[in-house]
Design a protein around this motif. Structure first.
Motif, mmCIF file in Angstrom:
data_model
loop_
_atom_site.group_PDB
_atom_site.id
_atom_site.type_symbol
_atom_site.label_atom_id
_atom_site.label_comp_id
_atom_site.label_asym_id
_atom_site.label_seq_id
_atom_site.Cartn_x
_atom_site.Cartn_y
_atom_site.Cartn_z
ATOM 1 N N GLY A 199 0.562 5.192 -0.267
ATOM 2 C CA GLY A 199 -0.159 6.667 0.042
ATOM 3 C C GLY A 199 0.637 7.799 0.954
ATOM 4 O O GLY A 199 1.885 7.729 0.548
ATOM 5 N N GLY B 223 -3.477 1.916 -2.979
ATOM 6 C CA GLY B 223 -3.120 3.227 -2.436
ATOM 7 C C GLY B 223 -3.144 4.239 -3.640
ATOM 8 O O GLY B 223 -2.905 4.131 -4.637
ATOM 9 N N ALA C 28 0.880 -1.103 0.099
ATOM 10 C CA ALA C 28 0.170 0.066 -0.090
ATOM 11 C C ALA C 28 0.956 1.230 -0.072
ATOM 12 O O ALA C 28 1.772 1.505 0.917
ATOM 13 C CB ALA C 28 -0.930 -0.172 1.092
#
Length: 289
Positions: free
Chosen positions: A122, A250, A120
């Motif tokens: 982000g 993400g 992920a």
């Protein structure tokens, strides 16, 4: 009686929820500000409540009492066990609460509960794998600024360091440094003020400037290629055998793809669902256990 399920994906930049009826039919989504636990327990619950209220409005429903709702949450900051315990203890009345890290729920959503890995990318970053025996193993996710390699905040930290070197005369001026400096106030004094107050989210907002200059500036491109290398390191640590699918998730997953090592690309698959979908799967499973 539980009538609704809510799945929550909460991070350092925002919160997304997915609303479903007890029979599993998904109704609507909602969004609000950050609910990562590093922002505080009260703020996290407030963001969750705001996003949930939006989802019920979008579904054309009155907001029910929390006692009619079971909620699953994947939140940043859960690795701090004290924060996690305080968050659960502050439950505003939901019938059931299932709390895991956002990495845990992301892998559940990405592979529909089946074995596989996610990375992920982000505001922060984390890698997680669900093994064939059901165990979850995590890589990264140590938090900013010590960890979270390849994240938006990680890239932003490197971008502002480049600005410092340019302003000092240690490196020549360039358009990339100018744009990063302007995003932080412009001149040296304004940047010093920005630095004194900057959060993980503020640093992550600079990632868009890095991406804008990735094709035209060697420093920006080097930051992005270094991020791609960090993604490969996480992938290899998660699954050295290379046999399980890996989904990049993400907001930075797609923008970073051109900067990933070529050897990694054949291992990547599109996620089947997001972290909010995984959080719904989490709470449904906990109610069965």
């Amino acid at each position: 009686m539980i009538e609704f399920f809510i799945g929550v994906d909460g991070g350092g930049s925002g919160t997304r929820v997915r609303l479903a009826r007890a029979d599993g039919v998904e109704l609507a989504e909602g969004a609000s500000g950050p609910s990562g636990l590093m922002h505080g327990i009260a703020k996290a619950w407030s963001a969750v409540a705001d996003a949930a209220a939006q989802a019920f409005r979008a579904a054309g429903l009155d907001l029910p009492a929390p006692a009619r709702i079971a909620i699953g949450l994947g939140l940043a900051g859960v690795h701090n066990r004290q924060w996690a315990a305080e968050f659960v203890a502050a439950n505003p009345g939901y019938a059931r609460v299932a709390l895991e890290s956002d990495g845990h729920t992301t892998v559940l959503g990405a592979h529909a509960g089946q074995p596989g890995a996610i990375i992920a990318l982000g505001t922060g970053s984390v890698g997680e794998i669900k093994l064939a025996d059901g165990r979850h193993v995590e890589v990264g996710g140590w938090g900013f600024p010590a960890g979270d390699e390849a994240s938006g905040a990680w890239m932003g930290l490197r971008a502002i360091n480049h600005v410092q070197q340019v302003l000092d005369g240690r490196l020549p001026a360039d358009a990339f440094a100018t744009d990063v400096a302007n995003a932080c106030g412009g001149d040296r004094n304004a940047i010093q003020t920005w630095l004194a107050q900057a959060t993980q989210t503020n640093y992550a907002q600079l990632a868009r400037v890095v991406l804008q200059h990735g094709d035209s500036n060697a420093i920006a491109r080097a930051i992005l290629l270094a991020a791609g290398h960090e993604v490969e390191l996480m992938a290899n640590a998660l699954d050295a055998s290379g046999t399980l699918p890996i989904a990049l998730c993400g907001g930075l997953a797609a923008p970073l793809r051109p900067y990933l090592p070529a050897a990694l690309l054949p291992r990547l698959v599109a996620p089947q669902g997001d972290s909010a979908a995984g959080a719904l799967r989490l709470i449904r499973q906990r109610l069965k256990d």
